[in-house]
Design an enzyme around this catalytic site. Structure first.
Site, short mmCIF file in Angstrom:
data_model
loop_
_atom_site.label_atom_id
_atom_site.label_comp_id
_atom_site.label_asym_id
_atom_site.label_seq_id
_atom_site.Cartn_x
_atom_site.Cartn_y
_atom_site.Cartn_z
CG LEU A 8 -1.70 -1.32 1.46
CD1 LEU A 8 -2.64 -1.17 2.65
CD2 LEU A 8 -2.46 -1.75 0.22
N GLY A 11 -0.70 6.77 -0.19
CA GLY A 11 -0.99 7.86 0.74
C GLY A 11 -0.27 9.16 0.43
N GLY A 78 -9.12 4.60 2.20
CA GLY A 78 -8.85 3.62 3.24
C GLY A 78 -8.09 2.41 2.76
CD GLU A 155 -8.55 0.94 14.30
OE1 GLU A 155 -7.64 1.74 14.59
OE2 GLU A 155 -8.36 -0.10 13.64
NE ARG A 332 33.51 16.41 -11.87
CZ ARG A 332 33.57 17.38 -12.78
NH1 ARG A 332 34.62 18.21 -12.80
NH2 ARG A 332 32.61 17.52 -13.66
CG HIS A 362 50.63 18.79 -3.71
ND1 HIS A 362 51.48 18.54 -2.66
CD2 HIS A 362 51.43 18.99 -4.78
CE1 HIS A 362 52.73 18.59 -3.07
NE2 HIS A 362 52.72 18.87 -4.35
CG ASN A 385 38.63 19.27 -19.36
OD1 ASN A 385 38.84 20.31 -18.74
ND2 ASN A 385 37.63 18.46 -19.08
CB ALA A 422 58.21 24.15 -13.32
NE ARG A 439 60.68 27.99 -17.99
CZ ARG A 439 61.06 27.04 -17.17
NH1 ARG A 439 60.16 26.33 -16.51
NH2 ARG A 439 62.34 26.77 -16.98
#
EC number: 2.7.7.23
Length: 456
Positions: A8, A11, A78, A155, A332, A362, A385, A422, A439
């Site tokens: 049931l 409700g 009911g 009841e 992810r 890190h 990306n 780097a 760079r």
């Protein structure tokens, strides 16, 4: 004997004060109605019919993979009326039907099996699941005769002072002989203050015919229904501790079971240690000998043996043996981390493969990338990306060294055994064995500070 069930679940759940249908509120990570369905499946129930009404389409969507059938209760008139709506499901069947509610997620398969066995052995036409409680206020009372047989259900509001002292209550869950149930459904009436058709009246009709009606008392926790947020939290706590006890019995160490949150379908192998504050959800599998330090969330992921995880989030991914993750890493969906790898603090991995023994220690983002084994990523590396329209792929070969503060602009390939200096921004392919420097040449302008009047 053929066994079926009706749940049931029509409700409104007004006291929940929620737009979500009551039976779709989750306990230990799974909708209450799906908890009940799973329990019935484990009880060897062959067919399940879900009586739905309020939020019917949402309930169908949430239960679409459970292979249940549906009956619609347009108006909630009911519990007896709900069974009337399931008549088409019941007609033509012989045997027993178990009737449960979709907002009582704590019932166990052992109890369901015991109830059906009790029903069949006693040759009852109806069996009521009852419980002995300390405070029966508000519940219907089970009134037995001098022989201990069920006489009637009264009841609370209709109880005499003597009946109010009875502490055996009706759970609202039953087993019925299908043919007897169908024969009596049309005899129900709604001549009561609520104008509803009560399933409890079936018991009285059966007793009037001289049919045997039984009652089996179960653990009060199992029959607790959820009608409010407070009761939802109570059910969550009971089921959580039940789940945690099962894992500890299977050889898992939970440092603080009351503050460890493990979903219903999570699997954990022996000799894994779980510290408090961990949230394990969905179809997560934790293999042998892992250590989950405090405050990680892992959902729908496979964690191989010997992995250590600290304060991190892992979603829909796979982590290989003897790898360390965290603190504060974010892995992810659709990521695969190899064996003996290191995913360190403030590292985000998205839809990428990381090879065996690779260290990403890190402050690094790796997205849509295929990274080989034995690589080392310096602090501040970013796989660039996204070009504003498309997510592009980066390929990094085995044993490559990526210097700090490097941008790898996808799509780009870095072959095996390469070094990236780097501070470089890499936009072109780096051949095997090469050093890439991208760079500007450093220029020192003599006396510039004094000329600008900035010297202090």
């Amino acid at each position: 004997m053929y066994k079926s069930a009706v749940i049931l679940a029509a409700g409104k759940g007004t006291r929940m004060k929620s737009a979500l249908p009551k039976v779709l509120h989750k306990v230990c990570g799974k909708e209450m109605v799906n908890q009940v369905i799973d329990t019935l499946r484990k009880s060897d129930i062959e067919d399940i019919d879900l009586v739905i009404g309020n939020g019917a389409e949402e309930v169908k969507k949430a239960t679409k993979d459970t292979h249940v059938l549906y009956s619609i209760q347009e108006e909630q008139l009911g519990t007896g009326h709900a069974l009337m709506c399931a008549r088409e499901f019941l007609e033509g069947k012989d045997g027993v039907v178990a009737v449960f509610t979709g907002d009582a997620p704590l019932i166990t398969s052992e109890t369901v099996k015991d109830c059906i066995e009790f029903h069949n052995k006693g040759e009852y036409k109806a069996t009521i699941l009852t419980a002995i409680v300390g405070n029966p206020f508000g519940y219907g009372r089970i009134i037995r005769d001098e022989n201990g047989e069920v006489k009637k259900i009264v009841e609370h509001k209709d109880c005499t002072p003597e009946e109010l002292k009875v502490n055996e209550i009706n759970s609202g869950m039953y087993c019925f002989d299908i043919k007897e149930l169908l024969n009596n459904l049309d005899k129900l009436n709604n001549n009561n203050s609520q104008g509803e058709y009560y399933l409890t009246d079936i018991i009285e009709l059966l007793k009037e015919k001289g049919c045997k009606v039984g009652a089996i008392s179960v653990n009060p926790d199992e029959i607790k229904g959820v009608n409010s947020r407070g009761q939802l939290a109570e059910a969550e706590e009971i089921l959580r501790l039940r789940i945690n006890e099962r894992h500890m019995e299977n050889g898992v160490t939970l440092i603080d079971p009351k503050n460890t949150y493990i979903g219903t379908d999570v699997e954990i192998e022996e000799d894994t240690i779980v510290y408090p504050g961990n949230v394990l959800e969905g179809k997560t599998v934790i293999k042998k000998g892992c250590v989950l330090y405090p405050n990680s969330r892992i959902k729908d992921s496979v964690i191989e043996s010997g992995v250590e995880i600290q304060s991190s989030v892992i979603l829909e991914s796979h982590v290989g043996k003897n790898t360390t993750v965290g603190p504060f890493a974010y892995i992810r969906p659709e990521s695969k981390i190899g064996e003996g790898a290191r995913i360190g603090d403030f590292v985000e991995i998205k839809k990428s493969t990381i090879g065996n023994g690779t260290k990403v220690s890190h402050l690094t983002y790796i997205g849509d990338a295929e990274v080989g084994g034995g690589c080392n990523f310096g602090c501040g590396t970013v796989v660039v990306n996204y070009d504003g329209k498309t997510k592009n792929k980066t390929i990094i070969g085995d044993n490559s060294f990526i210097g700090c503060n490097t941008n790898l602009v996808s799509p780009v390939e870095v072959e095996d055994n390469t070094y990236i200096a780097a501070g470089s921004t890499i936009t072109k392919k780096v051949q095997e064995g090469d050093l890439a420097i991208a760079r500007a040449k450093q220029v020192n302008i003599k006396g510039w500070v004094a000329k600008k009047g900035l010297k202090k």
